[in-house]
Design a protein around this motif. Sequence first.
Motif, PDB file in Angstrom:
ATOM      1  N   THR A 117      -5.567  -8.745   6.362  1.00 30.13           N
ATOM      2  CA  THR A 117      -5.834  -7.877   5.206  1.00 30.13           C
ATOM      3  C   THR A 117      -5.354  -6.448   5.458  1.00 30.13           C
ATOM      4  N   PHE A 118      -5.116  -6.100   6.721  1.00 29.24           N
ATOM      5  CA  PHE A 118      -4.614  -4.758   7.039  1.00 29.24           C
ATOM      6  C   PHE A 118      -3.173  -4.558   6.557  1.00 29.24           C
ATOM      7  N   LEU A 119      -2.518  -5.625   6.163  1.00 27.12           N
ATOM      8  CA  LEU A 119      -1.158  -5.494   5.628  1.00 27.12           C
ATOM      9  C   LEU A 119      -1.133  -4.616   4.379  1.00 27.12           C
ATOM     10  N   SER A 120      -2.241  -4.560   3.660  1.00 23.87           N
ATOM     11  CA  SER A 120      -2.298  -3.762   2.433  1.00 23.87           C
ATOM     12  C   SER A 120      -2.687  -2.311   2.686  1.00 23.87           C
ATOM     13  N   THR A 121      -3.218  -2.010   3.872  1.00 21.29           N
ATOM     14  CA  THR A 121      -3.718  -0.656   4.151  1.00 21.29           C
ATOM     15  C   THR A 121      -2.675   0.434   3.924  1.00 21.29           C
ATOM     16  N   PRO A 122      -1.425   0.279   4.399  1.00 22.53           N
ATOM     17  CA  PRO A 122      -0.436   1.341   4.162  1.00 22.53           C
ATOM     18  C   PRO A 122      -0.213   1.660   2.687  1.00 22.53           C
ATOM     19  N   PHE A 123      -0.337   0.657   1.830  1.00 18.26           N
ATOM     20  CA  PHE A 123      -0.127   0.896   0.398  1.00 18.26           C
ATOM     21  C   PHE A 123      -1.233   1.786  -0.176  1.00 18.26           C
ATOM     22  N   PHE A 124      -2.482   1.533   0.251  1.00 23.51           N
ATOM     23  CA  PHE A 124      -3.590   2.383  -0.203  1.00 23.51           C
ATOM     24  C   PHE A 124      -3.451   3.801   0.355  1.00 23.51           C
ATOM     25  N   VAL A 125      -3.078   3.907   1.625  1.00 17.03           N
ATOM     26  CA  VAL A 125      -2.971   5.220   2.267  1.00 17.03           C
ATOM     27  C   VAL A 125      -1.878   6.074   1.627  1.00 17.03           C
ATOM     28  N   THR A 126      -0.820   5.450   1.149  1.00 18.90           N
ATOM     29  CA  THR A 126       0.312   6.222   0.611  1.00 18.90           C
ATOM     30  C   THR A 126       0.159   6.580  -0.863  1.00 18.90           C
TER      31      THR A 126
END
Length: 199
Positions: free
Chosen positions: A58-67
Amino acid sequence: MISVVKRLSAMARAYAYNRDPRVAAANVISLLVASNQPFYPLYLFWLVSSDITAAWFTFLSTPFFVTVPAVARWNDAAGRALLPLAGIGNTMLSAWLFGTASAVEIFLVPCGVIALLVFRPRERVVGLALAALAFGIFLLLHDAYGQPLARYDAAQYAALARLNLVSASMLTAFVAILFSGILAQAERSADAARHEKTG
């Protein structure tokens, strides 16, 4: 330690800041979701099962939220759109990882709500399209994910479903409170403007 936390908090507030309240709200929501993602494997371990392998994906989506805030600085509409799109993508990934018995698709509800709230009335077609996408994903893919990566028994799936239902409800409530504050501020500004005209 306290000074480090304060410094990080100040950096996060500065990163999320935007003069447009809708953009600022999208930024805050995105960083809230990103900051909570590292805790999901822990919740899973404590409440569901010691097998948390699937949670790491699920951490694959983290960069999208952070950016989201960075994208919003370049183009505020794109930044606002990225938030529900990242949420929808993360929900689809999680539904494949954990299976629909986990009730993880409930996160499509706050995704749709966010899409409807972060766009202005003149941009309503974008919000409606993103909300429709969230609804369509549920209708079209609910029975199409195949066998999940995670395998739990009935009791564990019930616990995971409770975890996801509570989490999605809390996120939806947070979004509602955030936008209630925006509406209250707009009302105060309108009242002040009326008083100036009649004063």
